[in-house]
Write an enzyme that holds these catalytic residues in place. Sequence first.
Site, PDB file in Angstrom:
ATOM      1  N   GLU A   1       0.856  -1.207   0.000  1.00  0.00           N
ATOM      2  CA  GLU A   1       0.000   0.000   0.000  1.00  0.00           C
ATOM      3  C   GLU A   1       0.881   1.242   0.000  1.00  0.00           C
ATOM      4  OE1 GLU A   1      -0.197   2.317   2.698  1.00  0.00           O
ATOM      5  OE2 GLU A   1      -1.569   3.581   1.513  1.00  0.00           O
TER       6      GLU A   1
ATOM      7  N   ASP B   1      -7.100   2.743   7.491  1.00  0.00           N
ATOM      8  CA  ASP B   1      -5.704   3.139   7.264  1.00  0.00           C
ATOM      9  C   ASP B   1      -5.459   4.540   7.802  1.00  0.00           C
ATOM     10  OD1 ASP B   1      -3.472   3.528   4.377  1.00  0.00           O
ATOM     11  OD2 ASP B   1      -3.082   3.155   6.512  1.00  0.00           O
TER      12      ASP B   1
END
Lengths: 24, 428
Positions: free
Chosen positions: B292, B320
Amino acid sequence: AAIYQNGVSQNTFQEIKEEIAHYK
Amino acid sequence: DVAKAIINLAVYGEAQNRSYERLSLLVDTVGPRLSGSKNLEKAIQIMYQNLQDDRLENVHLEPVKIPHWERGEESAMMLEPRLHKMAILGLGSSIGTPHEGITAEVLVVTSFDELRRRASEARGKIVVYNQPYVNYSKSVQYRVSGAVEAAKVGALASLIRSVTSFSIYSPHTGIQKYQDGVPKIPTACITVEDAEMVARMASRGSRVVVQLKMGAKNYPDVDSFNTVAEIIGRKYPEQVVLVSGHLDSWDVGQGAMDDGGGAFISWEALSLIKDLGLRPKRTLRLVLWTAEEQGGIGAFQYYQQHKANISNYSLVMESDLGTFLPSGLQFTGSEKARAIMKEVMKLLQPINVTQLFTAGEGTDISFWIQAGVPGASLLDDLYKYFSFHHSRGDTMTVMDPEQMNVAAAVWAVVSYVIADREEMLPRN
């Protein structure tokens, strides 16, 4: 009931509210 | 009373602190998990085993290619007007310096505009950006593009004030992007304290000289995997609610907060639902993304491989932004979908997390959201999150088991109810 394939619900918003409230 | 049962199990019952304990075991065992590192691949193999041991369904790994960059040895020394060793963290994908380093006078600017105004002064210099912290999304542009903008005006390297809301002499790393046709120059973040000191010195007319050494190297892409596990739907198994977090991290600290917490409350959501013997009408799919931090590399390949079934995705979720005490859920979707999500948030009244904000976001779910799938993300204390983000302070010491319990309960209730209600969330 429909599974929202065509984006139109078979339920009124009130019915949806009741459906979700029962998960309480 | 499903919501109450999930909340009781997660916050007050048998499962309390489980996500914290599981997370601490993983990050203490493998450490930080940089894209392309052996630590990351070890973490993926451990999670693959964990999810099978947890008796989740259809546990499997989906292969992807991800970047491999290594930091190497790095240092920066201010030589004039006095000797001062500067704490730095090189930025992801940066090139290294020659062995002897780059020694040059610095040009300090507070914005790209100022750099362009003073372009004639930049040639042969090291550009120091002392940009004020506005908010992450605005200020991070200096980290991402600082090298390219400095190279365009002939600079030899760039040193960028860490993008953080608070600093105790902590440099923060992160990805940066070069641009075709623009020379590549080495680039690193320095501490807020050093950026401001150098700026003060320069504003008094002092000549500031810095020697930068970076051993950074880019290698060919390597193999990795997105990790997937499910609770298969009992009535509409082909339809999906996707719950996710990313398993990779930067190569500093333990990658506990960013975003081990998000990955582990996502796993916890499925464990809670399974432990209660619940099986929603639609499939609940857990995805632990890889790479990511390099720009949603694993998630983009996942999207490419699964977008044919996009009409079956009712909601995509990513955590996140930390798993401290959540203030609510960020949501992107139609007004009809938002009205339904507001009803779902009312179920979380017992833990007082009922707010629904706009702008559901997440690097890894952005592809689905842009294609029209409703998206949700967990929102909590961003000031605290960005104080530790991408720094050596990102460790289990920042995490709080009870806050993770609440975050996991929110995540589990929302994902279960959307996966179980009769209809999918409306799109348009």
